[in-house]
Design an enzyme around this catalytic site. Sequence first.
Site, PDB file in Angstrom:
ATOM      1  N   HIS A 122       1.865  -3.105   2.980  1.00  0.00           N
ATOM      2  CA  HIS A 122       2.580  -3.617   1.820  1.00  0.00           C
ATOM      3  C   HIS A 122       2.687  -2.499   0.771  1.00  0.00           C
ATOM      4  CE1 HIS A 122       4.018  -7.229  -0.242  1.00  0.00           C
ATOM      5  NE2 HIS A 122       3.501  -6.747  -1.352  1.00  0.00           N
ATOM      6  N   SER A 125       8.434  -8.104  -2.285  1.00  0.00           N
ATOM      7  CA  SER A 125       7.278  -8.997  -2.356  1.00  0.00           C
ATOM      8  C   SER A 125       7.638 -10.257  -3.150  1.00  0.00           C
ATOM      9  CB  SER A 125       6.091  -8.240  -2.946  1.00  0.00           C
ATOM     10  OG  SER A 125       4.886  -8.953  -2.777  1.00  0.00           O
ATOM     11  N   ASP A 176       0.359  -6.024   6.778  1.00  0.00           N
ATOM     12  CA  ASP A 176       0.745  -6.764   5.580  1.00  0.00           C
ATOM     13  C   ASP A 176       0.548  -8.252   5.842  1.00  0.00           C
ATOM     14  OD1 ASP A 176       1.916  -7.849   3.331  1.00  0.00           O
ATOM     15  OD2 ASP A 176       3.846  -6.848   3.576  1.00  0.00           O
TER      16      ASP A 176
END
Length: 379
Positions: free
Chosen positions: A333, A208, A303
């Site tokens: 995610h 991320s 996501d």
Amino acid sequence: MPVLSRRASLLLPLGLAGLASACATSPEPMPPADPTGRADPQMRDLLESLQALRPKPIETLSPAEARLQPGMADAVKHRLNALGRPDTPRPLPVVRDLQIPGPSGPLAARLYSPAELPRRNQGQPLLPLIVYYHGGGWVIGSLDAYDSSARTLAAEAQAVVLAVHYRQAPETKFPGPVNDAYAGYLWALQNAAQFGADLSRVAVVGESAGGNLALDVAMAAREARAPLPVAMGLIYPVAGTDVTTESYMQNANAKPLNAAMMRWFFDKYITSPSDLQDTRLNVYGRADLRGLPKAVIVTAEIDPLRSDGMLLAERLRQSGVTVVAQDFPGVTHEFFGVNPFLLAQAGAAQRFMAGELQSAFALPAPAVVVPDRRRARRG
């Protein structure tokens, strides 16, 4: 029509008042654990476990409050406990907390190794080294929250892993975390030998926001003509600042990450709107990606950042960079670090990433190629 006794008629108003009071104080119905309805059964079970912990919407909180909210690591423990399974971390011979020097003071780090660290003159084979950066939108997240990912990389890739924490926003705005991440990378290179790691086989990996930092570190090493990593492991990376991409629209209300949270993260991270066009944030839109090492990209179907990873992969290929990318359906995610017993797709992603990193470790280290800025400007 039945006739109420005098006693019953006297008590009736009290009963109605009690009922009204109970209705007024009953909790609001919880939103669906999977608002998209597209999670596979195992992912949905995890989302329900996360919902049971009653996290508050991050985008409605202060950064201090947001850092206290339960996340996917907590949901994994909750689910394991519900199944009567142990929630102990994956065992490794070495897990050691460190402090390493940063641009503005010490940085927390954690060392993981699949083998005992070498003693002086022991002569055991050197292992590859992975410098890992956790996620959390540059605002939340910690070494503990992403401990499972680091352990998995060490075990599956048979590599020493140095997980580097970085100062977080809004206390430290962009590019402070980038500078911390690069300092951690340089320190890892300088100290690889003491960990039994091979200086010629180093990769950067991030999840991320950590994926964004891993990208930035590779670009910084290229610009400084420092040793390049042999690969970049980019797990659902933040690779741009456009919050109107296809996946942002499709997964605007997804969990555990949604579009409103990403806007909140950007707002806390940047100093001014112009930062959103910096090449270290708007990577696929503005950065020169030539001369970077192999990229291994993992994306998740559910996501908001899915398009970021795909657009980045396209731009990297156009720039002559080797790219291996895989999208995982039915997951969200934060799925990467989940115990494979609970989520088969997590195990598949972990094996994919580890296998591609091992392939990169087996090749000669890449040469540092710095793009000719004058030529780029003339073009």
